[in-house]
Design a protein around this motif. Structure first.
Motif, PDB file in Angstrom:
ATOM      1  N   ALA A  96       0.825  -1.212   0.000  1.00 33.97           N
ATOM      2  CA  ALA A  96       0.000   0.000   0.000  1.00 33.97           C
ATOM      3  C   ALA A  96       0.857   1.260   0.000  1.00 33.97           C
ATOM      4  CB  ALA A  96      -0.943  -0.015   1.199  1.00 33.97           C
TER       5      ALA A  96
ATOM      6  N   TRP B 189      -6.460  13.481 -11.742  1.00 34.42           N
ATOM      7  CA  TRP B 189      -5.022  13.463 -11.417  1.00 34.42           C
ATOM      8  C   TRP B 189      -4.800  14.021 -10.016  1.00 34.42           C
ATOM      9  CZ3 TRP B 189      -1.889  10.422 -13.698  1.00 34.42           C
ATOM     10  CH2 TRP B 189      -1.951  10.180 -15.076  1.00 34.42           C
TER      11      TRP B 189
ATOM     12  N   ARG C 254      -7.150   2.695  -3.329  1.00 32.93           N
ATOM     13  CA  ARG C 254      -7.493   4.097  -3.050  1.00 32.93           C
ATOM     14  C   ARG C 254      -7.340   4.963  -4.294  1.00 32.93           C
ATOM     15  NH1 ARG C 254      -2.378   2.981  -0.820  1.00 32.93           N
ATOM     16  NH2 ARG C 254      -0.801   4.609  -1.009  1.00 32.93           N
ATOM     17  N   TYR C 255      -6.464   4.548  -5.212  1.00 33.61           N
ATOM     18  CA  TYR C 255      -6.313   5.359  -6.423  1.00 33.61           C
ATOM     19  C   TYR C 255      -7.526   5.196  -7.342  1.00 33.61           C
ATOM     20  CZ  TYR C 255      -1.497   5.868  -4.837  1.00 33.61           C
ATOM     21  OH  TYR C 255      -0.388   6.154  -4.103  1.00 33.61           O
TER      22      TYR C 255
ATOM     23  N   CYS D 219      -4.337  -3.831  -4.924  1.00 27.47           N
ATOM     24  CA  CYS D 219      -3.709  -3.479  -3.639  1.00 27.47           C
ATOM     25  C   CYS D 219      -3.975  -2.036  -3.260  1.00 27.47           C
ATOM     26  CB  CYS D 219      -2.192  -3.561  -3.736  1.00 27.47           C
ATOM     27  SG  CYS D 219      -1.512  -5.180  -3.697  1.00 27.47           S
ATOM     28  N   LYS D 220      -3.793  -1.190  -4.228  1.00 24.19           N
ATOM     29  CA  LYS D 220      -3.842   0.236  -3.946  1.00 24.19           C
ATOM     30  C   LYS D 220      -5.153   0.813  -4.478  1.00 24.19           C
ATOM     31  CE  LYS D 220       1.195   0.328  -3.935  1.00 24.19           C
ATOM     32  NZ  LYS D 220       2.461   0.932  -4.403  1.00 24.19           N
TER      33      LYS D 220
ATOM     34  N   ASP E 279      -1.956   9.727  -2.311  1.00 21.84           N
ATOM     35  CA  ASP E 279      -0.639   9.097  -2.334  1.00 21.84           C
ATOM     36  C   ASP E 279      -0.067   8.816  -0.948  1.00 21.84           C
ATOM     37  OD1 ASP E 279       1.158   7.941  -4.015  1.00 21.84           O
ATOM     38  OD2 ASP E 279       2.326   9.752  -4.389  1.00 21.84           O
ATOM     39  N   GLU E 280      -0.715   9.305   0.064  1.00 22.43           N
ATOM     40  CA  GLU E 280      -0.198   8.982   1.393  1.00 22.43           C
ATOM     41  C   GLU E 280      -0.609   7.558   1.764  1.00 22.43           C
ATOM     42  OE1 GLU E 280      -3.755  10.858   4.104  1.00 22.43           O
ATOM     43  OE2 GLU E 280      -2.010  12.101   3.628  1.00 22.43           O
ATOM     44  N   PRO E 281       0.145   6.969   2.688  1.00 22.27           N
ATOM     45  CA  PRO E 281      -0.161   5.565   3.022  1.00 22.27           C
ATOM     46  C   PRO E 281      -1.562   5.403   3.589  1.00 22.27           C
ATOM     47  CG  PRO E 281       1.874   6.313   4.103  1.00 22.27           C
ATOM     48  CD  PRO E 281       1.289   7.494   3.431  1.00 22.27           C
ATOM     49  N   ASP E 282      -2.158   4.295   3.285  1.00 17.21           N
ATOM     50  CA  ASP E 282      -3.467   3.936   3.848  1.00 17.21           C
ATOM     51  C   ASP E 282      -3.562   2.416   3.785  1.00 17.21           C
ATOM     52  OD1 ASP E 282      -6.042   3.935   4.822  1.00 17.21           O
ATOM     53  OD2 ASP E 282      -6.739   5.536   3.492  1.00 17.21           O
ATOM     54  N   ASN E 283      -4.672   1.884   4.235  1.00 13.40           N
ATOM     55  CA  ASN E 283      -4.793   0.428   4.207  1.00 13.40           C
ATOM     56  C   ASN E 283      -4.906  -0.084   2.780  1.00 13.40           C
ATOM     57  OD1 ASN E 283      -4.768  -0.119   7.007  1.00 13.40           O
ATOM     58  ND2 ASN E 283      -6.828   0.764   7.133  1.00 13.40           N
ATOM     59  N   PRO E 284      -4.421  -1.278   2.548  1.00 14.54           N
ATOM     60  CA  PRO E 284      -4.447  -1.815   1.188  1.00 14.54           C
ATOM     61  C   PRO E 284      -5.844  -2.264   0.768  1.00 14.54           C
ATOM     62  CG  PRO E 284      -3.566  -3.454   2.685  1.00 14.54           C
ATOM     63  CD  PRO E 284      -3.813  -2.214   3.513  1.00 14.54           C
TER      64      PRO E 284
ATOM     65  N   MET F 107      -5.932  11.591  -7.390  1.00 14.74           N
ATOM     66  CA  MET F 107      -5.034  10.443  -7.232  1.00 14.74           C
ATOM     67  C   MET F 107      -3.776  10.850  -6.488  1.00 14.74           C
ATOM     68  SD  MET F 107      -5.346   8.106 -10.671  1.00 14.74           S
ATOM     69  CE  MET F 107      -5.356   9.406 -11.916  1.00 14.74           C
ATOM     70  N   ARG F 108      -3.252  11.995  -6.837  1.00 16.46           N
ATOM     71  CA  ARG F 108      -2.052  12.454  -6.131  1.00 16.46           C
ATOM     72  C   ARG F 108      -2.338  12.653  -4.641  1.00 16.46           C
ATOM     73  NH1 ARG F 108       2.697  13.537  -8.986  1.00 16.46           N
ATOM     74  NH2 ARG F 108       3.476  13.588  -6.836  1.00 16.46           N
TER      75      ARG F 108
ATOM     76  N   TRP G 234       4.622   8.674 -11.413  1.00 17.54           N
ATOM     77  CA  TRP G 234       3.650   9.742 -11.625  1.00 17.54           C
ATOM     78  C   TRP G 234       4.011  10.544 -12.884  1.00 17.54           C
ATOM     79  CZ3 TRP G 234      -0.878   9.542  -9.670  1.00 17.54           C
ATOM     80  CH2 TRP G 234      -1.111   9.092  -8.369  1.00 17.54           C
TER      81      TRP G 234
END
Lengths: 339, 339, 339, 339
Positions: A12, B20, B243-244, B240-241, B27-32, B23-24, A20
């Motif tokens: 994650a 964009w 969030r994007y 996995c990611k 970019d900070e960590p979060d749960n997968p 999405m940027r 990017w």
């Protein structure tokens, strides 16, 4: 929630800035699906990297990458030998059963979630050669393994000879292939070659290594690529705007970013390992650590803002990533040593 | 290749700047996976939009979205009624056969790639109610249709009543749902409601409307969401990611960007249509135009840098997008009128 | 080759004369498939036998019977818990993977190839309740078990309560159901009831008990029968001349032939067991014996014309059948005792 | 119900006495599954019959026979071209979707339910050679066709050349292969050869021709037999007591009973046809007649105890069998002529 001192997983972590950039640069119109100029570069880029001819396809997840590759080597009535704790068995929600149309995962034992020819033979030799029993068609190994262990070139050669002798396909789940390659050392080309060995296919992971949503299916027999392209579409994995996936992958290969990122994560893992001593359950050969820690010890670490998963009742798993801060890794190593 | 005056498809258009940004920002960590805070907002966001309770899951492609939804309503031994020219039949590489484990697509005829209860009855009424013949379990319609036609709220109500009466599920392929909603008019909530009607599930497309790689599966019976979550993972579509992907979708809903983008594309299509007159094969109710054009006429347009696909021997398809330039649309309309 | 003193298996024994009579009697024209008058009698006949409402369908093999029943209770993304040595896992060529579209067999340990709630809980309790891991949907047990052990009514009640508590389906592979019922004792109705207990479905075997090619799928929720009828056809198991299968099954039920045949086989097994003493690896509760015998001892028995299978390196399996001759069973018992 | 003057179907006719004899003769113990001496004779028996090397496997139904053969030539992501009214499309409950894991049936038009290379080309030539569209992998034809029409050796040669040129497999559904062979004439060997032509596989039907429950899958590339054996087991079609199926088939081949039975049925059909004149919808080239008859005319025939199926609103289907009584056929022909 923003995670502090995160060692939960590399899966994650944030996306690398160069990716990017590459994605933004891909923002101009181009042909859809994989008809764009970036997607068209993949085969050549990986052929250069591995020093052997191959075809390369992007796909959004490692699960899809593994399953699409395995489907080329295992018929629905066959089986795939893997480790009892392999990701495809334990953590992919039954995806191989779906993609392989009911083929069977055949579970072998092996130290550190690695398999040797002997491990595999112990499983498959007793299988009667008759229609009542599912016959093995392929072997799947994980590089680095689910316990962060790495296959050496010699071990891979042994597995390759075994697979060939038994007429079995050999697939490599490389969700953390970069970490294995970085551990084995050498230039990017040497590292890729030594970490992949004589496999038929590789799910080359980038997402855990700073990517956003692109892995590569590598087929060392390029003639199989056509089938995989059909199967990828059929699985709903042919994205319209494939150029954004290709851009991520090419940016990773550019300047060997993939290897640098993995080396960074590996180094952080070694930094942590330095504080673990006898607590380590497995040698640290990539970016994962499995550490004996009591519940109280884990609580103590969490009280210091370290985030990580329990691993059973008496241990924990720590994973470093391309962006793990050196001071966090050092702090974790010291904190464990101080317990 | 950079395409100039592109009317090939909306499916390869650039990503909208607000996506964009979103999405940027993710970019900070979060749960997968879908454990992050953005993914967690989806159910509520779509429930608000549609004014009825629903569950929403991101997925990378419309093909996967359609198939995951259909799998909740059609058993492997059943069938899904769709138009003979439906995308799921013609252009998804057999994905429904894969996801539905061999269920059958049952092909109905209907004007403009739309279906009426009468069209469907004509197909399924002759099916004997015995085990030798595959029985229909569900209906799939496309909003806007493959010929850019839009179902009105009244038409949807009729289909809903028919489906309910026959105990059939009703799924909507909304790859261009936004364009249909924009055509039907009203506020975002009114448009979403009137364009979706009494369907059980909707594949809500964002990619053709300025997204990068995220569509939403909308389940109006939220209890079915759990099954779809398992099936999504099993199909290798749980990224996995995530969030994007969630970030893209939420940015689309924010300030009704989805509707504004679609309205822009629709307006461009009307601009082109204004020059087509009798040449139009179908009324233009979304962002696609099917235009009678001889080979010579098409060549003439291409000589003026207009890019588009042939549609059979005597016509062409033009598609506008969220970023079609007004001057290009006007120029195309004039160029066609001048032929 | 005509086998003398055959204890290889009950699965190739001759067909019982009463079944031949019944099949010949069915030779007059009737409706095809299961539209004939004999097939129509099955539901009522088994409802009477079990003393509870059920639907019954003929099918040619136990493999098909098991898989058709399991498909009603386990979705493609789910799993079926069974014993590690269950027939469906070891000897059905991957059929569950085919019929259940890739669902997973989840392998539990248990003494004598039987399962207890504790055995099952030990397997499934550690499964995380998330989409990455396949969730159990059903349990399959074998009555009598693969080691000739029998579930008592009390044990079945315990399993039924466990399954219900966990919302799992419960299927019984009854390839040798008759032998279990005969062992448990009582009238035919009592025996059937006590041997089946609270299961949702039963693959009731007749072939090993003197049949030619007909087993019965019993569904104790008759509403599930419609789905199974579609699936049976879809699997190519709806035979044109189903009346010959129904005739076999009805002849077995007539006058409780099924129970008499099984009692005969069980008695022969006990006759053999009497000579085995400490050599027995499992209590003999049906018609199978697993006997510790060295290679030399096995050779000595074969020299006396006894036919049987090796069972690993240090033992042998003997199976009695409806037509095992009393003198052969007695002779075998004596021969083993004399070793 | 005992049917009088039955022309409903050949699929429920009584079993031929010689097959009863052969099954009874198989009643002595032998090895289970297909390990018995009768099953072992099949390959040689059919190789002799066809005058070309082949492998032969018994299976209980034509549906299973067709699907097992097709699975050797069509991948899950491919398609099988067949006639729009082919049995595999219309009357097998979706079995090809199950056995071929979601492969697609691609429906061609053709007179009399037969296909020509032109018919097939018209269907597949427009298919774009890209991953969005399912590609054809195989062709399935029916001999005799669903309308009782027969492919001549010349027609088969044309189809064979076409299939080879397009790299497509060619399968023949021979549920009434015997009737086609009998119509084409010659000795048994000549008839078999001319009726099968250059196909890759044949589902050779015996059940409609006096069998009880055994068809043969014929593979003219014997190397494919191993795969089919695994798939047969996996589909639950490997019966324990396979010798009873082999016995039926061998009895059919013995003395060319299969051809004699079919010739009898064909002759009866011609007897009926003689009374039909202009009413015939299709030339009678096997044992089925499709006859224009108003509702009143059908009622009149039924009042004379003739049993048959309606075929749409304005016609009826009559099927003769190996045991159709000459007087019944003659009576039917006269009754129709007298309408």
């Amino acid at each position: 929630m923003t995670l502090t001192k995160p060692f939960l997983s590399d899966n994650a972590a944030a996306v690398h800035p160069k990716l990017w950039e590459a994605m933004r640069a891909a923002d101009e119109p181009d042909n859809p699906y994989d008809g764009d100029r970036l997607s068209a570069e993949l085969d050549a880029a990986f052929t250069a990297l591995f020093g052997r001819e191959c075809a390369a396809l992007w796909v959004a997840t490692g699960t899809a990458a593994n399953c699409l590759a395995l489907a080329t080597m295992c018929a629905p009535h066959g089986g795939v030998v893997c480790h009892r704790e392999a990701h495809i068995e334990v953590d992919e929600g039954g995806a191989p059963g779906f993609y392989l149309h009911g083929a069977k995962l055949m579970l072998a034992e092996g130290e550190g979630a690695k398999l040797t020819p002997e491990d595999i033979a112990a499983l498959i030799d007793p299988i009667r050669n008759d229609v009542h029993q599912v016959q093995p068609h392929a072997i799947a190994i994980t590089q680095a393994s689910e316990y962060g262990r790495t296959y050496t070139p010699g071990e891979l050669a042994g597995l390759g000879a075994f697979a060939k002798g038994r007429k079995l396909g050999l697939h490599m789940d490389g969700a953390r292939f970069a970490n294995a390659a970085a551990f084995l050392g050498g230039s990017a080309v040497e590292a890729a070659r030594s970490a992949s060995g004589p496999v038929d296919s590789l799910a080359f992971g980038f997402i855990k290594n700073g990517g956003m949503g692109a892995e590569a299916v590598i087929l060392f027999d390029p003639e199989r690529a056509a089938e995989v392209r059909y199967r990828r579409k059929r699985a709903g994995h042919l994205q319209c705007k494939g150029r954004y996936l290709a851009a991520q992958i090419l940016a990773m290969l550019d300047g060997d970013l993939w290897l640098a990122n993995a080396a960074h994560a590996n180094a952080a893992a070694q930094e942590v390992a330095a504080g673990c001593g006898e607590r380590l359950l497995h040698p640290v050969e990539a970016n994962e650590l499995f550490v004996h820690l009591t519940q109280a010890e884990r609580a103590a670490l969490r009280a210091q803002d370290f985030a990580f998963y329990d691993w059973g009742a008496q241990s924990a798993r720590f994973v470093t990533a391309w962006n793990t801060r050196a001071q966090d890794a050092a702090a974790l190593g010291k904190a464990i040593a101080a317990l």
